[in-house]
Design an enzyme around this catalytic site. Sequence first.
Site, PDB file in Angstrom:
ATOM      1  N   ASP A  70       0.862  -1.179   0.000  1.00 16.04           N
ATOM      2  CA  ASP A  70       0.000   0.000   0.000  1.00 16.04           C
ATOM      3  C   ASP A  70       0.898   1.229   0.000  1.00 16.04           C
ATOM      4  OD1 ASP A  70      -3.302   0.178   1.062  1.00 16.04           O
ATOM      5  OD2 ASP A  70      -2.146   1.984   0.614  1.00 16.04           O
ATOM      6  N   LEU A  79     -12.895   5.352   7.070  1.00 17.54           N
ATOM      7  CA  LEU A  79     -13.310   4.670   8.300  1.00 17.54           C
ATOM      8  C   LEU A  79     -14.700   4.074   8.229  1.00 17.54           C
ATOM      9  CD1 LEU A  79     -11.783   7.045  11.005  1.00 17.54           C
ATOM     10  CD2 LEU A  79     -10.714   5.193   9.693  1.00 17.54           C
ATOM     11  N   GLN A  80     -15.466   4.402   7.196  1.00 19.34           N
ATOM     12  CA  GLN A  80     -16.798   3.813   7.027  1.00 19.34           C
ATOM     13  C   GLN A  80     -16.719   2.326   6.698  1.00 19.34           C
ATOM     14  OE1 GLN A  80     -17.316   3.295   3.502  1.00 19.34           O
ATOM     15  NE2 GLN A  80     -19.517   2.934   3.277  1.00 19.34           N
ATOM     16  N   ARG A  81     -15.567   1.843   6.250  1.00 15.56           N
ATOM     17  CA  ARG A  81     -15.454   0.452   5.809  1.00 15.56           C
ATOM     18  C   ARG A  81     -14.089  -0.173   6.091  1.00 15.56           C
ATOM     19  NH1 ARG A  81     -14.586   4.180   2.494  1.00 15.56           N
ATOM     20  NH2 ARG A  81     -12.984   4.148   0.899  1.00 15.56           N
ATOM     21  N   LYS A  94      -1.208   3.833   5.913  1.00 15.53           N
ATOM     22  CA  LYS A  94      -2.063   2.656   6.079  1.00 15.53           C
ATOM     23  C   LYS A  94      -1.233   1.425   6.437  1.00 15.53           C
ATOM     24  CE  LYS A  94      -6.043   3.954   3.243  1.00 15.53           C
ATOM     25  NZ  LYS A  94      -6.893   3.611   2.079  1.00 15.53           N
ATOM     26  N   ASP A 138      -8.443  -1.944  -6.233  1.00 16.65           N
ATOM     27  CA  ASP A 138      -9.702  -1.356  -6.706  1.00 16.65           C
ATOM     28  C   ASP A 138      -9.582  -0.735  -8.086  1.00 16.65           C
ATOM     29  OD1 ASP A 138      -8.188   0.848  -6.116  1.00 16.65           O
ATOM     30  OD2 ASP A 138      -9.652   1.812  -4.810  1.00 16.65           O
ATOM     31  N   CYS A 196     -14.721   2.479  -6.299  1.00 13.81           N
ATOM     32  CA  CYS A 196     -15.476   2.656  -5.060  1.00 13.81           C
ATOM     33  C   CYS A 196     -15.453   4.116  -4.613  1.00 13.81           C
ATOM     34  CB  CYS A 196     -14.902   1.769  -3.964  1.00 13.81           C
ATOM     35  SG  CYS A 196     -15.188   0.007  -4.243  1.00 13.81           S
ATOM     36  N   CYS A 337     -11.745  15.333 -12.537  1.00 13.72           N
ATOM     37  CA  CYS A 337     -12.795  14.557 -11.869  1.00 13.72           C
ATOM     38  C   CYS A 337     -12.338  14.313 -10.438  1.00 13.72           C
ATOM     39  CB  CYS A 337     -13.084  13.265 -12.621  1.00 13.72           C
ATOM     40  SG  CYS A 337     -11.673  12.131 -12.725  1.00 13.72           S
TER      41      CYS A 337
END
Length: 379
Positions: A70, A79-81, A94, A138, A196, A337
């Site tokens: 990473d 932190l939501q997942r 991380k 991802d 994601c 974007c």
Amino acid sequence: MLAPLVEPGDELTAAERERYSRHILIPEIGMLSQRRLKNARVLVIGAGGLGSPVLLYLAAAGVGTLGIVDHDNVDLSNLQRQIIHGNSDLGRSKLESAAAAIAELNPLVTVHQHDVWLTAANALDLFAQYDLIVDGADTFATRYLVSDAAAMLGKPCVWGSILRFDGQVSVFWNGHGPTYRDLYPEAPPAGSVPSCSEGGVFGMLCGTIGSTMVAEAVKLITGVGRTLLGRVVLFNALEATWREISIVRDPATEAITALIDYDVFCGTSTKDAISVQLLAALLDRRARGEIDFDLVDVREPDEYDIVHIAGALLVPQGIIFSGQARLARDRDIVVHCKAGPRSAVVLDELQRQGYEHVRQVEGGILAWVKEIEPTLSTY
């Protein structure tokens, strides 16, 4: 049933027998398979949504050596997942955060931190150090790279992917069954499938798919049960349904003999790109009246409302592709974007429509927040 991937390690200590007793009590696992787990070396790609449960469950299961690839830091939207990280880890690498969580859960596990972007230049050397690769990446470019590198080395790869409410898991192993290229012979058009970070993900889905990936890894290491080699399971969390499809090795698929430029293969290379530092300088010059150009944000209105660059014009991607956008053809245009893939697609489309002076912002607004305006929120 496949043969065990890993030979048994040393005899378990009394503390190890107590720690792993609930595994050892299972007839199919027992002491011998636990020793195989102790001797196993597993490389996990990513310490994010899928990497979080994967790393925690592999460590809890007693896998002796874990490698983590990473090159990112923990931010609030993770932190939501990404349950391996906590509020106190915000801004921390991380890798460091994940290694600390693993040490707290099981100090018997050795963790190797690989603080690199995975590329064709380093993948083979990294993978050669491990028995098994678990791919929680991802991006399509990284998934093809992981599969190809594992195929060249003859190593099994457990793959998972998630988006919104949907998840997929499979096992790829060149010489024993299909690879990722048999499932997806061609990469989808760049920008056609949101990441994601662009499309969102149901946080709890990471746990379901990640734990399924770990189950496959453990079965491969120990040689128990039937793996997902030659099968893909698909889970829809919104409907609470599972289904399965079969995949086979395509005899027409050429053997992988070298790694390639996967950004070019997936159409995500950053051509006609400028850095966020250069964009900041250009915006300063525009504010002083020295130059003029249009900064075009091609994200959706909800994303723009969360965070945007001052002075950017919101023109969602769909409006540009429909031909309804009214952008001046005699002015320089800079598009951006969230992270880069959508702006790359828009750049190509604008050039196809005859716009000659178009560039894109490398890394999108995520890079802008990280490098230029860290006080802004992100998502």
